[in-house]
Design a protein around this motif. Structure first.
Motif, PDB file in Angstrom:
ATOM      1  N   ASP A 183      29.377 -11.756 -28.739  1.00 19.43           N
ATOM      2  CA  ASP A 183      28.922 -10.730 -27.788  1.00 19.43           C
ATOM      3  C   ASP A 183      30.099  -9.947 -27.202  1.00 19.43           C
ATOM      4  N   LYS A 184      31.237 -10.629 -27.040  1.00 11.68           N
ATOM      5  CA  LYS A 184      32.431  -9.953 -26.533  1.00 11.68           C
ATOM      6  C   LYS A 184      33.003  -9.005 -27.590  1.00 11.68           C
ATOM      7  N   VAL A 185      33.129  -9.504 -28.815  1.00 12.26           N
ATOM      8  CA  VAL A 185      33.684  -8.688 -29.903  1.00 12.26           C
ATOM      9  C   VAL A 185      32.810  -7.459 -30.130  1.00 12.26           C
ATOM     10  N   LEU A 186      31.498  -7.686 -30.175  1.00 15.75           N
ATOM     11  CA  LEU A 186      30.594  -6.556 -30.446  1.00 15.75           C
ATOM     12  C   LEU A 186      30.569  -5.566 -29.284  1.00 15.75           C
ATOM     13  N   ALA A 187      30.822  -6.058 -28.080  1.00 17.99           N
ATOM     14  CA  ALA A 187      30.856  -5.142 -26.932  1.00 17.99           C
ATOM     15  C   ALA A 187      31.930  -4.087 -27.162  1.00 17.99           C
ATOM     16  N   ILE A 188      33.066  -4.490 -27.730  1.00 21.40           N
ATOM     17  CA  ILE A 188      34.135  -3.505 -27.917  1.00 21.40           C
ATOM     18  C   ILE A 188      33.974  -2.707 -29.214  1.00 21.40           C
ATOM     19  N   VAL A 189      33.578  -3.371 -30.306  1.00 15.69           N
ATOM     20  CA  VAL A 189      33.553  -2.623 -31.578  1.00 15.69           C
ATOM     21  C   VAL A 189      32.277  -1.798 -31.770  1.00 15.69           C
ATOM     22  N   SER A 190      31.231  -2.129 -31.062  1.00 18.34           N
ATOM     23  CA  SER A 190      29.970  -1.427 -31.301  1.00 18.34           C
ATOM     24  C   SER A 190      29.321  -0.896 -30.012  1.00 18.34           C
ATOM     25  N   HIS A 191      29.173  -1.778 -29.033  1.00 18.59           N
ATOM     26  CA  HIS A 191      28.370  -1.378 -27.870  1.00 18.59           C
ATOM     27  C   HIS A 191      29.084  -0.312 -27.038  1.00 18.59           C
ATOM     28  N   LEU A 192      30.376  -0.535 -26.764  1.00 17.93           N
ATOM     29  CA  LEU A 192      31.123   0.452 -25.966  1.00 17.93           C
ATOM     30  C   LEU A 192      31.183   1.829 -26.662  1.00 17.93           C
ATOM     31  N   PRO A 193      31.521   1.893 -27.960  1.00 21.67           N
ATOM     32  CA  PRO A 193      31.517   3.208 -28.620  1.00 21.67           C
ATOM     33  C   PRO A 193      30.170   3.926 -28.512  1.00 21.67           C
ATOM     34  N   HIS A 194      29.073   3.179 -28.618  1.00 25.80           N
ATOM     35  CA  HIS A 194      27.771   3.835 -28.481  1.00 25.80           C
ATOM     36  C   HIS A 194      27.566   4.340 -27.051  1.00 25.80           C
TER      37      HIS A 194
END
Ligand code: NAP
Length: 311
Positions: A183-194
């Protein structure tokens, strides 16, 4: 001809991800029977018109009955309700997995409903587009993309290996990690960019009244690249924001600090700081291309016909 990996695969949810799975399962001969279920009669009808499965139902219980693999591909906020609905019909020994973009919340919602004799293995294919629905899927979606599993402490290694073999057959590379880390990794690579894309496109849209149609007319200057992300499914992204709240807020705080640093460098005319940052970020793109996660085509995404491999 080799034996199919599974007798009956039930796909609960037949949007972009579910329908891409249906297509690749069929192409690779991974199941004897593909049972499709989705909540609305309209989507189900479309899936049937596209010939995505062997049986179709709006009753998820009916689809999962007798399935040795069940894949739930619905917005993460609905995964608990779906798990509760299908639980009584799950076959002992079946593998139950999902494709949700957040993992901690999906586990918290689904696990309490999963019978003890069912192997629940949460998963997330890092593959997608800004499109949704059964028409949007294509068999090559998962090709050379990562699929991350976040196994639970008591996950059966044999079941995990079988599910990994399935995703490899769909074209994916496999990684495992714990849900909090995911969830932390995806927050930066996917969720934040969106979230940044939604924000910048929203800001430009607000400004459009002032600049009339110039935002659209001159969009190729950079804005356009954000609009692809910002065109992503509103339901999916609402749920991602609500269900990975802590990690997203942590990354947004970091982002805001770094943005303030950039703002300060611009205000004080600190060209060296700007140049250093822009040089560092350029190298990041090079490593993404070297890792095979992007093609080195100038003005990417424009000249290429969308998904020529789409089946
Ligand atoms: P999608 O194209 O919008 O399809 C969603 C599917 O879920 C449809 O079959 C829809 O059914 C069903 N659904 C919607 N709301 C529901 C509810 N409240 N209860 C039960 N079913 C419901 O979505 P998708 O892009 O395939 O995404 C599915 C999952 O994959 C999400 O958890 C998402 O986080 C994850 N994911 C998406 C991407 C991506 O880029 N899109 C990438 C990786 C993972 P009806 O149409 O019949 O209403």
């Amino acid at each position: 001809m080799t034996e199919p990996m599974f007798d009956r695969i039930a796909l609960v949810g037949i949007g972009l991800i579910g329908s891409s799975l249906a297509r690749v399962i069929r192409r690779e001969g991974l199941a004897r029977h593909i049972a499709i279920s989705t909540r609305s009669p309209q989507t189900l009808k479309r899936a049937e018109e596209l010939g995505l499965g062997d049986s179709y139902s709006t009753d998820a219980k009916e689809a999962v009955r007798g399935a040795d693999l069940v894949i739930v591909s619905v917005p993460v906020g609905s995964s608990g309700a779906v798990a509760e609905e299908i639980a009584p019909a799950l076959r002992p020994g079946a593998i139950l997995t999902d494709v949700g973009s957040t993992k901690g919340s999906v586990i918290a919602q689904m696990q309490p409903h999963v019978p003890a004799d069912v192997h629940f293995i949460p998963g997330h294919p890092l593959a997608g587009t800004e499109k949704s629905g059964p028409d949007a899927g294509f068999a090559d979606l998962f090709q050379n993309r990562w699929c991350i599993f976040t196994p639970l402490p008591d996950t059966d290694p044999a079941a995990l290996e079988k599910l990994s073999a399935f995703w490899r057959a769909c074209g994916s590379n496999i990684d495992t990690m714990d849900a909090a880390h995911h969830d932390k990794v995806l927050a930066i690579v996917s969720h934040l960019p969106h979230i940044i894309a939604y924000n910048i496109v929203g800001t430009a849209d607000d400004l459009e009244a002032v600049t009339e149609s110039e935002v659209i007319k001159y969009s190729a200057s950079g804005f356009r690249d954000f609009t692809r992300l910002a065109a992503s499914d509103p339901t999916m992204w609402r749920d991602v924001c609500l269900h990975n709240k802590d990690a997203i807020l942590e990354m947004l705080a970091r982002f805001s600090e770094d943005l303030a640093f950039l703002q300060r460098a611009i205000r004080w005319g600190d060209g060296d700081k700007l140049f250093d940052l822009f040089t560092r970020t350029r190298a990041v793109r090079r490593s993404i291309i070297e890792a095979g996660q992007e093609v080195d085509v100038p003005d990417f995404g424009r000249q290429v016909v969308a998904h020529p491999e789409k089946s």
